[in-house]
Design a protein around this motif. Structure first.
Motif, PDB file in Angstrom:
ATOM      1  N   ASP A  59      19.300  -0.183 -32.574  1.00 22.86           N
ATOM      2  CA  ASP A  59      20.473  -0.922 -32.103  1.00 22.86           C
ATOM      3  C   ASP A  59      20.863  -0.475 -30.698  1.00 22.86           C
ATOM      4  OD1 ASP A  59      20.360  -1.904 -34.662  1.00 22.86           O
ATOM      5  OD2 ASP A  59      22.308  -1.129 -35.281  1.00 22.86           O
ATOM      6  N   ASP A  60      20.859   0.838 -30.478  1.00 22.11           N
ATOM      7  CA  ASP A  60      21.221   1.364 -29.159  1.00 22.11           C
ATOM      8  C   ASP A  60      20.275   0.834 -28.082  1.00 22.11           C
ATOM      9  OD1 ASP A  60      23.301   2.783 -30.314  1.00 22.11           O
ATOM     10  OD2 ASP A  60      22.208   4.688 -30.343  1.00 22.11           O
ATOM     11  N   TRP A  61      18.970   0.814 -28.385  1.00 26.51           N
ATOM     12  CA  TRP A  61      18.005   0.345 -27.397  1.00 26.51           C
ATOM     13  C   TRP A  61      18.259  -1.128 -27.076  1.00 26.51           C
ATOM     14  CZ3 TRP A  61      14.602  -3.238 -25.958  1.00 26.51           C
ATOM     15  CH2 TRP A  61      13.717  -2.929 -24.928  1.00 26.51           C
ATOM     16  N   ILE A  62      18.459  -1.925 -28.102  1.00 31.69           N
ATOM     17  CA  ILE A  62      18.695  -3.355 -27.888  1.00 31.69           C
ATOM     18  C   ILE A  62      19.971  -3.578 -27.078  1.00 31.69           C
ATOM     19  CG2 ILE A  62      19.240  -5.548 -29.025  1.00 31.69           C
ATOM     20  CD1 ILE A  62      17.368  -4.565 -31.340  1.00 31.69           C
ATOM     21  N   CYS A  83      25.887  -6.730 -28.179  1.00 33.34           N
ATOM     22  CA  CYS A  83      25.081  -7.633 -27.355  1.00 33.34           C
ATOM     23  C   CYS A  83      25.944  -8.705 -26.709  1.00 33.34           C
ATOM     24  CB  CYS A  83      23.967  -8.260 -28.194  1.00 33.34           C
ATOM     25  SG  CYS A  83      22.691  -7.080 -28.693  1.00 33.34           S
ATOM     26  N   LEU A  84      26.902  -9.221 -27.457  1.00 33.79           N
ATOM     27  CA  LEU A  84      27.820 -10.212 -26.882  1.00 33.79           C
ATOM     28  C   LEU A  84      28.617  -9.610 -25.725  1.00 33.79           C
ATOM     29  CD1 LEU A  84      29.083 -11.994 -30.112  1.00 33.79           C
ATOM     30  CD2 LEU A  84      27.690 -13.015 -28.292  1.00 33.79           C
ATOM     31  N   GLU A  85      28.992  -8.348 -25.848  1.00 31.10           N
ATOM     32  CA  GLU A  85      29.710  -7.681 -24.755  1.00 31.10           C
ATOM     33  C   GLU A  85      28.872  -7.628 -23.484  1.00 31.10           C
ATOM     34  OE1 GLU A  85      30.947  -3.815 -26.112  1.00 31.10           O
ATOM     35  OE2 GLU A  85      32.383  -4.658 -27.540  1.00 31.10           O
ATOM     36  N   LYS A  86      27.550  -7.583 -23.640  1.00 28.67           N
ATOM     37  CA  LYS A  86      26.654  -7.561 -22.487  1.00 28.67           C
ATOM     38  C   LYS A  86      26.368  -8.977 -21.969  1.00 28.67           C
ATOM     39  CE  LYS A  86      24.553  -4.253 -21.252  1.00 28.67           C
ATOM     40  NZ  LYS A  86      23.487  -3.385 -21.648  1.00 28.67           N
ATOM     41  N   GLY A  87      26.886 -10.004 -22.673  1.00 25.44           N
ATOM     42  CA  GLY A  87      26.702 -11.382 -22.250  1.00 25.44           C
ATOM     43  C   GLY A  87      25.504 -12.075 -22.872  1.00 25.44           C
ATOM     44  N   ALA A  88      24.772 -11.375 -23.743  1.00 23.33           N
ATOM     45  CA  ALA A  88      23.601 -11.978 -24.398  1.00 23.33           C
ATOM     46  C   ALA A  88      24.049 -12.959 -25.473  1.00 23.33           C
ATOM     47  CB  ALA A  88      22.735 -10.881 -25.026  1.00 23.33           C
ATOM     48  N   ARG A  89      23.138 -13.824 -25.855  1.00 26.53           N
ATOM     49  CA  ARG A  89      23.353 -14.721 -26.986  1.00 26.53           C
ATOM     50  C   ARG A  89      22.789 -14.044 -28.222  1.00 26.53           C
ATOM     51  NH1 ARG A  89      22.768 -17.624 -22.415  1.00 26.53           N
ATOM     52  NH2 ARG A  89      23.908 -19.570 -22.216  1.00 26.53           N
ATOM     53  N   VAL A  90      23.396 -14.292 -29.400  1.00 29.76           N
ATOM     54  CA  VAL A  90      22.991 -13.589 -30.611  1.00 29.76           C
ATOM     55  C   VAL A  90      22.949 -14.549 -31.787  1.00 29.76           C
ATOM     56  CG1 VAL A  90      23.507 -11.679 -32.174  1.00 29.76           C
ATOM     57  CG2 VAL A  90      24.170 -11.501 -29.770  1.00 29.76           C
TER      58      VAL A  90
END
Length: 151
Positions: A59-62, A83-90
């Motif tokens: 999880d940390d790596w992703i 991941c959403l905090e980083k702006g990625a789609r999930v």
């Protein structure tokens, strides 16, 4: 460039992801802690990342490597939030898309379920994968990837 990041240890839709990555010629990263055997697909843009064993290392790596162009596939609600905090789609392996609008409710529901399990009144876990789940996953993955590619 859009990359598909997969929380691969317990992902039941890896073959579907491989087909979509190949069709769209997208980079694919499978992240695992090695607890379960995961073989990388024979795709030129695919790679397998094996992190050290331990809670949340994959999880940390992703979360550390996710970008706003990426699509992350995980059933882990807390990883989805990161991941959403980083702006990625999930999306999940059953085709549910997490968004900034629905992740708070999902995190709260996770905590409630944990509390109920601790009290001995929780349910038996998620339902097994059905063919309808695989179809929904493929549809959602295609829609989310197309949106990521357009952005």
């Amino acid at each position: 460039m859009t990359t598909i990041l997969v929380d691969a240890d317990a992902c039941p839709v890896r073959e579907e992801i491989y087909r979509v990555a190949a069709r769209l010629d997208l980079p694919l990263v499978l992240v695992t802690n090695g607890a379960r055997p995961v073989r990388p697909p024979p795709l030129p843009k695919a790679r397998l990342v094996i992190v050290s064993e331990g809670a949340d290392k994959a999880d940390d790596w992703i979360a550390d490597n996710a970008t706003p162009q990426d699509v992350c596939i995980t059933a882990d609600i807390l990883l989805a939030a990161r991941c959403l905090e980083k702006g990625a789609r999930v999306i999940t392996h059953k085709g549910h898309e997490f968004t900034p609008q629905n992740i708070g409710t999902a995190v709260a529901g996770r905590e409630l379920a944990r509390h109920l399990r601790e009290m001995g009144t929780g349910g038996g876990g998620p339902a097994p994968m059905a063919q309808a789940d695989r179809s929904r996953f493929l549809s959602t993955l295609d829609r989310v990837l197309q949106a990521a590619l357009r952005a």
